[in-house]
Design a protein around this motif. Structure first.
Motif, PDB file in Angstrom:
ATOM      1  N   ALA A 193      34.134  -1.712 159.808  1.00  0.00           N
ATOM      2  CA  ALA A 193      34.458  -0.449 160.475  1.00  0.00           C
ATOM      3  C   ALA A 193      33.791   0.728 159.774  1.00  0.00           C
ATOM      4  O   ALA A 193      33.309   1.661 160.420  1.00  0.00           O
ATOM      5  CB  ALA A 193      35.969  -0.261 160.515  1.00  0.00           C
ATOM      6  N   PHE A 194      33.768   0.693 158.451  1.00  0.00           N
ATOM      7  CA  PHE A 194      33.091   1.775 157.719  1.00  0.00           C
ATOM      8  C   PHE A 194      31.591   1.797 158.026  1.00  0.00           C
ATOM      9  O   PHE A 194      30.972   2.863 158.103  1.00  0.00           O
ATOM     10  CB  PHE A 194      33.323   1.620 156.216  1.00  0.00           C
ATOM     11  CG  PHE A 194      34.700   2.025 155.757  1.00  0.00           C
ATOM     12  CD1 PHE A 194      35.184   3.289 156.037  1.00  0.00           C
ATOM     13  CD2 PHE A 194      35.508   1.135 155.066  1.00  0.00           C
ATOM     14  CE1 PHE A 194      36.461   3.673 155.626  1.00  0.00           C
ATOM     15  CE2 PHE A 194      36.778   1.501 154.648  1.00  0.00           C
ATOM     16  CZ  PHE A 194      37.262   2.777 154.930  1.00  0.00           C
ATOM     17  N   VAL A 195      30.991   0.614 158.195  1.00  0.00           N
ATOM     18  CA  VAL A 195      29.564   0.564 158.571  1.00  0.00           C
ATOM     19  C   VAL A 195      29.367   1.251 159.910  1.00  0.00           C
ATOM     20  O   VAL A 195      28.446   2.067 160.089  1.00  0.00           O
ATOM     21  CB  VAL A 195      29.068  -0.894 158.622  1.00  0.00           C
ATOM     22  CG1 VAL A 195      27.625  -0.937 159.150  1.00  0.00           C
ATOM     23  CG2 VAL A 195      29.133  -1.545 157.247  1.00  0.00           C
ATOM     24  N   MET A 196      30.237   0.954 160.882  1.00  0.00           N
ATOM     25  CA  MET A 196      30.098   1.580 162.193  1.00  0.00           C
ATOM     26  C   MET A 196      30.351   3.078 162.118  1.00  0.00           C
ATOM     27  O   MET A 196      29.735   3.852 162.862  1.00  0.00           O
ATOM     28  CB  MET A 196      31.058   0.936 163.192  1.00  0.00           C
ATOM     29  CG  MET A 196      30.620  -0.432 163.653  1.00  0.00           C
ATOM     30  SD  MET A 196      28.919  -0.443 164.280  1.00  0.00           S
ATOM     31  CE  MET A 196      29.043   0.671 165.674  1.00  0.00           C
ATOM     32  N   GLY A 197      31.244   3.482 161.225  1.00  0.00           N
ATOM     33  CA  GLY A 197      31.461   4.915 161.060  1.00  0.00           C
ATOM     34  C   GLY A 197      30.206   5.631 160.598  1.00  0.00           C
ATOM     35  O   GLY A 197      29.986   6.803 160.923  1.00  0.00           O
ATOM     36  N   ALA A 198      29.362   4.912 159.861  1.00  0.00           N
ATOM     37  CA  ALA A 198      28.132   5.518 159.343  1.00  0.00           C
ATOM     38  C   ALA A 198      27.007   5.535 160.366  1.00  0.00           C
ATOM     39  O   ALA A 198      26.201   6.471 160.396  1.00  0.00           O
ATOM     40  CB  ALA A 198      27.683   4.768 158.081  1.00  0.00           C
ATOM     41  N   ILE A 199      26.919   4.496 161.213  1.00  0.00           N
ATOM     42  CA  ILE A 199      25.744   4.381 162.094  1.00  0.00           C
ATOM     43  C   ILE A 199      26.063   4.498 163.572  1.00  0.00           C
ATOM     44  O   ILE A 199      25.142   4.630 164.391  1.00  0.00           O
ATOM     45  CB  ILE A 199      25.010   3.038 161.859  1.00  0.00           C
ATOM     46  CG1 ILE A 199      25.864   1.849 162.335  1.00  0.00           C
ATOM     47  CG2 ILE A 199      24.604   2.881 160.419  1.00  0.00           C
ATOM     48  CD1 ILE A 199      25.134   0.523 162.351  1.00  0.00           C
ATOM     49  N   GLY A 200      27.332   4.447 163.949  1.00  0.00           N
ATOM     50  CA  GLY A 200      27.682   4.383 165.367  1.00  0.00           C
ATOM     51  C   GLY A 200      27.156   5.552 166.176  1.00  0.00           C
ATOM     52  O   GLY A 200      26.508   5.370 167.213  1.00  0.00           O
ATOM     53  N   GLN A 201      27.444   6.787 165.718  1.00  0.00           N
ATOM     54  CA  GLN A 201      26.995   7.949 166.489  1.00  0.00           C
ATOM     55  C   GLN A 201      25.474   8.000 166.563  1.00  0.00           C
ATOM     56  O   GLN A 201      24.910   8.369 167.596  1.00  0.00           O
ATOM     57  CB  GLN A 201      27.526   9.236 165.864  1.00  0.00           C
ATOM     58  CG  GLN A 201      29.021   9.429 166.040  1.00  0.00           C
ATOM     59  CD  GLN A 201      29.467  10.797 165.588  1.00  0.00           C
ATOM     60  OE1 GLN A 201      28.930  11.819 165.998  1.00  0.00           O
ATOM     61  NE2 GLN A 201      30.467  10.817 164.706  1.00  0.00           N
TER      62      GLN A 201
END
Length: 990
Positions: free
Chosen positions: A660-668
């Motif tokens: 989830a932290f990875v997606m928080g970094a790259i999702g947007q």
């Protein structure tokens, strides 16, 4: 070139192609094709004009010089389905010489290139005025001279019809009557399409057979109409001497991706399979060739060998087809197989210019089929072969694809014209609907290598004779090969097992002893080899099994060091290479396991301990995280590939919080660059599995932004609502700020303006509290926009003034641009059109100076609406088209829908009701995808435009009223009052 010169040269003259328009006695009509074979004669098929009350022939339709004439049936023969029409030539026209006729000899094997041009049903289109028409289609193909000898017709193989609009009618309906040409000679007339033969086969009447079957009188009349001096003597097109053409070296195919198999220089046999694959790939009626068979049987190797032959300029099986312009290699075990990877690699094969354009298409918020259609259209008539290896990894147990976007790609592949040819390897075939199966071919590898090739391959694995294999007799080697069913990979593993055991030095027979009763011999051998490895070799093998894709030595060393810092990875890799357990690509200096070995080794990993599967997956994730490029260096989606692999490893390790932290970094960032669907899919993997509150916050906020862009908006609202609750609970003020902003913006985009102002005001206050000036400015902007939508232009202008003050203090260019964004929207609300245009132009320049395209689409849209209000529709249309391009680049379906809605109304004001309807329908689709309430307004506007083009004034007026009511108070859309005024005018004149 004039008609006489064209006739001397011979061949199809586009100005002589006739569209045959028939009115029947019953009041119906039909369309067909024909060719002007002389000054006043058109050759066609009899069934096209049978029972006609009136016939018209039209030439150069919708082109300069278009003309038409009434025609009469001058000669016909129902038995051969041939007819000749005569007409009065237009005055002043140049005389048209007779066409040149020939024949295709049926007394020997030959494949002849032919072409025809006509007006098939599947080329039916809708013009700018809303009326339907049929576009001309040039069908290039081949005739096999010995086919259809019983019926005496020509079997023409052409590219399959790109669509099948009516299952009850052939998509080739309307092509009947088209002249069939072989070089400069007219040899036949298209007469039939048999559905059972597929959408890529047509039947034509032979001119020479028609003449031969007729009695003397009818033959003489036909010959006179066709301008034939001697109907008994027609030149054989295959025997026509041709001028010598110097050989031209073939242009090498552009190759994308690494070969999906290694050791091709040791490839054995499979000649029959290779030739069959080649013939299928060369057939324009086949879209996909699937090589099936058990694991280890050699599917990847034979497919890779076919691609290697094509790369060298050779068609397997001596197939007659142009060499591919590009070859694309993909595998689920290397680069992965996804719509994104297929699209990007095919785009690379088209060259830099096309790739850049297609990447813009990918980044645009357009339906997936539209993006795929753009890719296929860019390929044009050139042949591209895409190898998709190990597709079974993406298939469910019943053979269906596990991914909706991939399923869309395959659906478009079978239904569009000008698509690439797919060469697929899979343990089980892709499940296709019955109507699509005729466009696919399967080549099954059920048997192992032939005996002689199996023996030769075993000897090559022991080139220096050190294992004692080379010294064995052919009979001994053949017995060993038979024991493992002559499966190529099993033969390789068999010798590798001997090479690995340096203590007991087993013989070939001894290695086979323990496996003779096992059903899956290949899997048994692979497991045995794995158990025979030393601890160091096994550790390195396990790392490669976890990595799944080709990896550099440094990655293997770093991951392995987590469990054994003293492990000599270089020595272990050398040993694995020597025993053929690992392959190396010297160009990229990467190592990879054979997919079968990777699966078996991964399945054998322990679930616990430092050498277990979760531990190795975590180390792999950490490797990708530490080698990923920093945020400042991100330019394309490939720049976040390492983060995405880290995400995959975290998920497989069960570390959903870290994922989830990875997606928080790259999702947007993924969303901003055209991969909202991929981001949404990754977030869906995490749903209900993230436990840590702060990890869940990262997931919720990133997921919310993905839904804000990709829709649906109500789900974005739910995500930001939960994010705000979690942020309050853990007292994370910065996360609460982001959640409040997303919550307010979601309400605003959904038209719930009273609900938007509170969260946006709080987001601004939190941003001030957090010292985040940019976020405060963004919140003030959204609040001002909410006031505009509420119709409170003065309050919105106050927000714009506040932004201008913040910009003056911070000297921030983006804040200055946002102040102008708020200003032009407020002025639009107040109906101050000229000021709106000026503020919009300033906003576009300011956003450009800030290096951000955030609201360029909104500014251009506001300018377009203002120009329309000022009575300048053509200028408005150009501005709205530019706004639409900007909205698509920003990947926002709601803004795209608004621009299209305004475009539709602009087209209406210009009297272009067909174009208005198309724009409104596209608007409805975009707004529906965004979950926006205005979708029903766009749908109603489309219905109004369709009714107006009939014309049906009262129905159009009713639909306009519905559109005005559904549009509500959205200031970004044309005023509802404009629509109701038009509705009243229509009713008055109805």
């Amino acid at each position: 070139m004039n008609a006489e010169a064209t006739a001397r040269r011979g061949g199809l003259d586009p100005h002589r192609i006739a569209e045959v328009i028939v009115a029947t006695a019953a009041g119906g009509g039909r369309r067909g094709s024909g060719y002007r074979v002389g000054d006043t004669a058109v050759l066609t098929a009899f069934h096209v004009v049978a029972g006609a009350a009136a016939v018209q022939v039209r030439f150069d339709a919708d082109r300069p010089g278009e003309w038409a004439a009434a025609a009469e049936l001058a000669w016909s023969d129902p038995g051969t389905d041939v007819a000749v029409l005569t007409f009065t030539a237009p005055p002043g026209g140049a005389p048209v010489p007779a066409a040149r006729f020939g024949r295709i000899g049926d007394d020997r094997h030959a494949v002849i290139d032919v072409h025809a041009a006509g007006f098939p049903l599947w080329k039916r289109r809708r013009g700018a005025d809303g009326r339907q028409f049929r576009e001309l289609h040039q069908a290039d193909g081949t005739v096999a001279a010995l086919s259809n000898l019983r019926t005496g017709t020509l079997e023409i193989t052409v590219a399959a019809a790109a669509a099948d609009p009516d299952p009850a009618v052939s998509p080739w309906s309307g092509m009947s009557g088209a002249a069939v040409w072989a070089g400069p000679f007219l040899v036949g007339v298209v007469a039939e399409h048999h559905r059972g033969e597929g959408l890529g086969r047509l039947t034509a009447v032979r001119v020479d057979h028609t003449l031969r079957q007729l009695a003397d009188g009818p033959r003489a009349r036909l010959a006179a109409l066709l301008g034939l001096p001697d109907p008994a003597v027609l030149p054989d097109v295959a025997a026509e001497p041709e001028a010598p053409v110097p050989p031209v070296p073939p242009v090498p195919s552009k190759v994308i991706g690494l070969p999906v198999a290694h050791g091709l220089e040791l490839f054995k046999d499979r000649v029959e399979a290779r030739d069959l694959i080649g013939r299928h790939l060369a057939d324009p009626g086949i879209r996909m060739v699937t090589v099936t068979g058990r694991r280890g049987i050699g599917k990847s190797a034979v497919a890779a060998k076919v691609m290697e032959l094509l790369e060298r300029g050779e068609w397997p099986g001596h197939a007659r087809a142009p060499l591919p312009a590009g070859l694309i290699n993909l595998s689920t075990r290397t680069s992965g197989v996804s719509l994104e990877r297929l699209y990007f690699d095919c785009a690379r094969a088209l060259g830099p210019a096309q790739e850049a354009r297609l990447l813009e298409v990918w980044a645009a918020d357009r339906p997936v089929p539209d993006k795929i259609d753009e890719l296929f259209a860019a390929m044009g008539d050139r042949l591209f072969v895409v190898l998709v290896d190990n597709l079974e990894d993406r298939l469910l147990d019943d053979g269906r694809l596990d991914d909706e976007d991939l399923d869309t790609f395959f659906d478009c592949l079978f239904r569009a014209r000008g698509t690439p040819r797919l060469l697929v390897t899979s343990q089980l075939p892709l499940r296709l609907p019955p109507e699509l199966r005729r466009f696919a071919a399967e080549v099954e590898l059920s048997d192992g290598l032939p005996p002689a090739e199996s023996v030769a391959l075993l000897r090559e694995f022991d080139q220096d004779g050190s294992l004692g294999v080379a010294q064995l007799s052919d009979a001994e080697l053949l017995r060993a090969a038979v024991r493992v069913h002559r499966v190529p990979r099993a033969l390789e593993l068999l010798v590798g097992a001997m090479a690995d055991d340096t203590l007991l030095l087993p013989t070939l027979e001894e290695v086979l002893e323990d496996f003779t009763l096992r059903e899956d011999v290949v899997a048994g051998l692979a497991e045995d080899r794995y158990q025979r490895l030393s601890a160091d070799h096994r550790n390195v093998l396990n790392v490669l099994a976890v990595l799944r894709t080709p990896a550099p030595r440094e990655a293997v060393e770093w991951i392995a060091a987590g469990s054994d810092p003293a492990l000599d990875v270089t020595a272990a890799l050398s040993g694995l290479l020597r025993t053929r357990m690992v392959a190396v690509d010297r160009r990229t200096r990467t190592y990879v396991l054979h997919p079968m070995d990777a699966d078996l080794a991964y399945g054998a990993l322990s679930a616990e301990g430092p050498l277990g599967r979760p531990a190795l997956e975590r180390r792999a994730a950490e490797w990708y995280a530490r080698t990923a490029p920093p945020r400042r260096d991100w330019r394309t989606l490939d720049d976040v590939q390492a983060h995405r692999r880290a995400f995959d490893h975290r998920v497989r390790a069960g570390d959903m919080d870290e994922a989830a932290f990875v997606m928080g970094a790259i999702g947007q960032w993924m969303v901003w660059h055209g991969s909202a669907a991929a981001a949404i899919s990754m977030h869906l993997t995490l749903e209900e599995q993230v436990n840590d509150d702060r990890a869940r916050l990262a997931h919720l906020i990133s997921f919310g932004h993905a839904r804000l862009s990709g829709g649906p908006l109500p789900h974005a609202l739910e995500l930001f609502t939960e994010a705000a609750e979690v942020a309050e609970r853990v007292e994370d003020r910065r996360a609460l700020q982001e959640a409040m902003f997303g919550l307010g913006d979601a309400h605003r985009q959904l038209g719930r303006l009273e609900d938007a102002t509170g969260p946006l005001a709080r987001a601004g206050a939190l941003a001030r509290e957090n010292g985040d000036a940019e976020a405060e400015a963004h919140a003030v902007l959204s609040l001002s926009l909410a006031h505009s939508t509420l119709g409170d232009g003065e309050a919105a202008l106050a927000g714009a003034d506040r932004l201008a003050e913040l910009a003056a203090v911070s000297r921030d260019k983006l804040t200055e641009a946002r102040s102008l964004n708020a200003r032009f929207t407020a002025l639009l609300t107040l109906g101050r059109w000229e000021e709106t245009i000026a503020a919009g132009d300033r906003a576009v320049r300011a956003y450009g100076a800030a290096g951000v395209q955030e609201a360029t689409d909104y500014a251009l849209n506001a300018k377009g609406v203002s120009l329309l209000a000022l009575g300048r529709p053509e200028e408005a249309l150009a501005c709205l088209e530019e706004a639409l391009r900007a909205a698509s680049a920003m990947e926002n379906p709601r803004t795209e829908g608004v621009c299209l809605y305004n475009t539709a109304w602009t087209q209406w004001t210009l009297g272009r009701y067909g174009l208005a309807a198309e724009a409104a329908e596209r608007s409805a689709a975009s707004l529906e995808r965004a979950g926006a309430a205005e979708a029903s307004a766009a749908q109603a506007l489309g219905e109004a435009a369709r009714a107006r083009s009939v014309p049906a004034a009262r129905e159009a007026a009713d639909a306009l009223v519905r559109a005005a009511q559904a549009a509500g108070d959205n200031v970004e859309m044309v005023r509802p009052a404009w629509l109701t005024a038009q509705a009243e005018a229509l009713r008055e004149h109805a």
